[in-house]
Design a protein around this motif. Structure first.
Motif, short mmCIF file in Angstrom:
data_model
loop_
_atom_site.label_atom_id
_atom_site.label_comp_id
_atom_site.label_asym_id
_atom_site.label_seq_id
_atom_site.Cartn_x
_atom_site.Cartn_y
_atom_site.Cartn_z
N GLN A 24 1.01 -1.44 -0.23
CA GLN A 24 0.06 -0.13 0.31
C GLN A 24 0.76 1.36 -0.01
OE1 GLN A 24 -3.64 0.20 2.32
NE2 GLN A 24 -2.78 -1.62 3.40
N VAL B 201 -10.16 -0.27 -5.93
CA VAL B 201 -8.60 0.04 -6.05
C VAL B 201 -8.53 1.38 -6.06
CG1 VAL B 201 -6.16 -0.26 -6.23
CG2 VAL B 201 -7.31 -2.05 -5.84
N TRP C 231 -7.13 -0.13 -0.46
CA TRP C 231 -9.05 -1.23 -1.56
C TRP C 231 -9.59 -1.34 -0.68
CZ3 TRP C 231 -4.15 -3.11 -1.12
CH2 TRP C 231 -3.34 -4.06 0.04
N ARG D 257 -7.07 7.31 -8.81
CA ARG D 257 -7.58 6.20 -10.04
C ARG D 257 -8.20 5.17 -9.56
NH1 ARG D 257 -3.44 1.61 -13.89
NH2 ARG D 257 -5.37 1.16 -14.55
N GLN E 105 -5.77 4.41 -6.40
CA GLN E 105 -4.77 5.01 -6.59
C GLN E 105 -4.37 6.70 -6.80
OE1 GLN E 105 -2.04 2.93 -8.95
NE2 GLN E 105 -0.55 3.30 -7.65
N ASP E 106 -3.57 6.69 -5.72
CA ASP E 106 -3.59 8.20 -5.17
C ASP E 106 -1.33 8.95 -7.00
OD1 ASP E 106 -2.56 11.28 -5.72
OD2 ASP E 106 -2.78 10.89 -3.12
N VAL E 107 -2.69 8.89 -7.93
CA VAL E 107 -1.87 9.71 -9.20
C VAL E 107 -1.34 10.88 -8.98
CG1 VAL E 107 -2.60 7.80 -10.65
CG2 VAL E 107 -3.36 9.85 -10.17
N GLY F 135 2.91 1.21 -3.56
CA GLY F 135 1.62 1.30 -4.41
C GLY F 135 1.02 2.84 -3.97
N ASN F 136 1.38 3.40 -3.05
CA ASN F 136 0.10 5.05 -2.78
C ASN F 136 -1.24 4.48 -2.89
OD1 ASN F 136 0.03 7.49 -1.52
ND2 ASN F 136 0.17 8.31 -3.54
N LEU F 137 -2.04 3.50 -2.16
CA LEU F 137 -3.04 2.66 -2.52
C LEU F 137 -3.87 1.68 -1.46
CD1 LEU F 137 -2.77 -0.03 -3.32
CD2 LEU F 137 -1.60 -0.07 -5.63
#
Length: 651
Positions: free
Chosen positions: A283, A385, A290, A366, A387-389, A286-288
């Motif tokens: 986590q 999921v 769920w 995302r 994800q910070d983009v 990947g800066n994500l």
């Protein structure tokens, strides 16, 4: 444009041509061990195209040299496939690894003339030349063999949920692998006993972990490098990897070939981290985060990092699905509605980007989601999921802004160059072919700098005065661009006007210096000026910080000794003197600016000597042919500076 093909040409035609090299092929190493053609010289285009990418398992001379880590100086075309042989070129073929900084980045194939055999001295010279070639090829093709420097590889290492390292082979003189050097590791490589990750980079594997040889693991790494077959070993008991006497431990090892090295990961099972810790690391990297929304019970499960992405306290619990839209910026609400229609209406997975408010900030998230369907096909849950983009989007916006600014700057430079070129053409018209003045035949050339962004202030003057004498001058104003072209116009016109007074050249330059120091203090310039009397063939000349003319007389040539003089604008009252030269019939003088002799890759004194030799070698030629010969001998246009030449011959 300079590139790998030009590098191959210079290698074959200049560096090795005198030894009998006939054709050259340069290849670079790709991450999967294949060789990709980067540049070629004197090989048919269709052959280069057919060999554009050479797989790592082919029986090809280049691949064999790379795999063995040693040159094949006279590769046998009956046993190995060779590019030169495929092109129908007879003669010896050499396949040599390209190595720079201790790292193999590719391989080169050289086809020699049939009567050439590379002896020991030739081989030492070729290896030294190819080392410089490899360094230059690495600059032209940054990805060549540079797997350890690639951001994607470091990201891959950090994403591996186990200690991992990329290693490059260390070979002896025969090319045999005798050790591995650790080039990069991930943060979990601290699992190696007694060392931090940063301590491992640069280590020799067997020097610090001799137990790997006892366990046979070193030999398996060599096998992976040479065959490309991945390694999957364990879990099982093996000799420990730590320093000192080998101790048994239970570990698993995975390894594969990446470019010219080996990517390995391992795990000591007694110290294996729990699954929760690995998920938390995934986590973070990947800066994500769920979630699972149960559409039947209304229950929601969030991962820990999802609270961080939404800026929500864990004590507040997960955000209900129906309140998700409250955090979406209004402009993105139609996309959020499309997301829900795709998941719940069409019952299909969805992947899109939404902007979400987090406190006073806006984040780009995302969203990757899919519905969970029951036996009747109705959605009962959503797995999602996030994800910070945001950083990626901000970088893209900054890049786009930078590109727009660069385009504006390019347009500005192009416009300025166009104006400067037109100004030069208007002020400094160039005659077509030789020109006759009283007692002289003259020829002129003006070569702009090869760089499109640089327009200089070089100029010349060759005109008849009222007393039938001839006034000659060549000058160079400091700087480039429109300002230099405008300054050139002012100084040229001023000197042309002053010449009509009949004053000697040293006095003319003194007056011109006074003009520069009083009205253009930020400007400097170099000038050589002369008056020629046809009746006596007497030339009186002076200079202000300018290279001396070259005199060709008979079968020789010499640079004239310059009289005293410094750059215009350097001091208020410079010491300027004139000197007199009597020309004989047929004598030829060459005036020029420093762009002719100055190059970054050679000493200035070497440039003057090349010029003198070029003038002497062109015995009997007229002004026009002499200039052509000199430009060819000294390398034509300077890439960084304009060049102006004026040749005069006494008649």
């Amino acid at each position: 444009r300079r590139g790998p093909d030009e590098l191959a040409r210079r290698l074959g035609a200049e560096a090795l041509g005198w030894l009998g090299a006939r054709a050259v092929l340069l290849t670079v190493l790709e991450p999967d061990g294949a060789l990709r053609v980067a540049g070629a010289h004197d090989l048919p285009p269709h052959v280069v195209s057919e060999w554009a990418r050479i797989p790592p398992h082919c029986n090809v001379g280049l691949v064999r040299a790379l795999r063995e880590g040693a040159p094949l100086w006279e590769a046998d075309p009956r046993r190995l496939a060779l590019v030169g042989a495929a092109a129908g070129l007879p003669g010896p073929h050499s396949c040599v690894p390209l190595v720079t900084g201790g790292r193999t980045i590719g391989a080169a194939e050289i086809t020699w003339s049939p009567d050439t055999a590379p002896d020991a001295g030739t081989r030492r010279y070729v290896r030294a030349v190819l080392e410089h070639c490899a360094r230059r090829l690495r600059e032209l093709v940054p990805a060549a063999g540079g797997v350890t420097d690639a951001p994607w590889l470091r990201a891959l290492l950090d994403a591996v949920q186990a200690p991992g390292a990329l290693m490059s082979p260390v070979r002896d003189e025969s090319g045999r692998v005798v050790d591995f050097r650790v080039d990069a590791v991930n943060a979990d490589a601290a699992d190696l006993p007694g060392h931090r990750p940063e301590d491992l980079v640069g280590m020799r594997l067997l020097e610090h972990y001799p137990g790997l040889a006892v366990a046979g693991l070193f030999q398996e790494y060599v096998r992976v490098l040479e065959t490309g077959v991945p390694l999957r070993r364990g879990p099982g008991e093996s000799a420990g990897a730590g320093e000192g006497p080998p101790a048994p431990s239970t570990m698993s090892v995975r390894a594969c070939r990446v470019g010219g090295g080996v990517l390995a990961s391992w795990r000591f099972h007694a110290d294996a981290a729990d699954l929760a810790g690995q998920l938390a690391q995934a986590q973070r990297l990947g800066n994500l985060g769920w979630s699972r929304w149960d559409l039947v019970t209304g229950e929601t499960d969030w991962s820990d990092h999802l609270y961080t992405l939404f800026g929500r306290a864990r004590a507040a619990g997960p955000l209900p699905l129906e309140r998700l839209a409250d955090h979406v910026v209004p402009e993105d609400l139609p996309q959020a509605e499309h997301l829900m229609r795709t998941l719940l209406g069409r019952r299909e997975p969805a992947d899109l980007e939404l902007r979400v408010r987090v406190g006073g900030d806006v984040r780009h998230l995302r969203v990757m989601a899919e519905p969970v369907l029951d036996s009747t096909g109705e959605p009962v849950a959503l797995h999602t999921v996030f994800q910070d983009v945001s950083q990626r989007r901000r970088s893209a916006e900054m890049l786009a802004a930078t590109r727009r600014q660069l385009q504006r700057e390019r347009r500005r430079i192009a416009e300025e160059r166009h104006i400067a070129v037109e100004l030069q053409r208007a002020i400094l018209p160039l005659p077509r072919g030789p020109r006759t003045l009283p007692g002289l035949r003259t020829a002129v050339r003006y070569l702009p700098a090869q760089s499109r962004a640089r327009v200089g202030g070089d100029w010349y003057e060759a005109s008849t005065l009222a007393d039938e004498e001839v006034f000659l001058a060549v000058g160079d104003v400091s700087g480039h661009g429109l300002d230099a072209a405008a300054a050139m116009a002012r100084l040229r016109n001023a000197l042309s006007g002053l010449a009509c007074t009949g004053a000697p050249p040293d006095r003319l330059l003194a007056w011109l210096n006074r003009l520069v120091t009083h009205r253009h203090r930020s400007l400097t310039a170099s000038v050589v000026a002369a008056r020629f009397a046809p009746s006596t063939r007497t030339l009186v000349w002076a200079q202000a910080g300018h290279p001396p003319p070259v005199l060709r007389r008979g079968g020789g040539a010499e640079l004239l000794s310059p009289p005293d003089g410094v750059l215009l604008g350097a001091v208020d009252e410079p010491r300027l003197t004139a000197t007199t030269l009597t020309l004989e019939r047929g004598d030829l003088l060459l005036f020029y600016t420093d762009g002719l002799v100055e190059r970054r890759d050679r000493d200035l004194s070497a440039g003057f000597e090349l010029l003198r030799e070029a003038v002497a070698a062109c015995c009997g030629a007229g002004p026009d042919d002499l200039i052509d010969h000199v430009l060819e001998a000294l390398g034509a246009a300077n890439p960084n500076d304009d060049t102006c030449l004026l040749a005069v011959q006494a008649t």
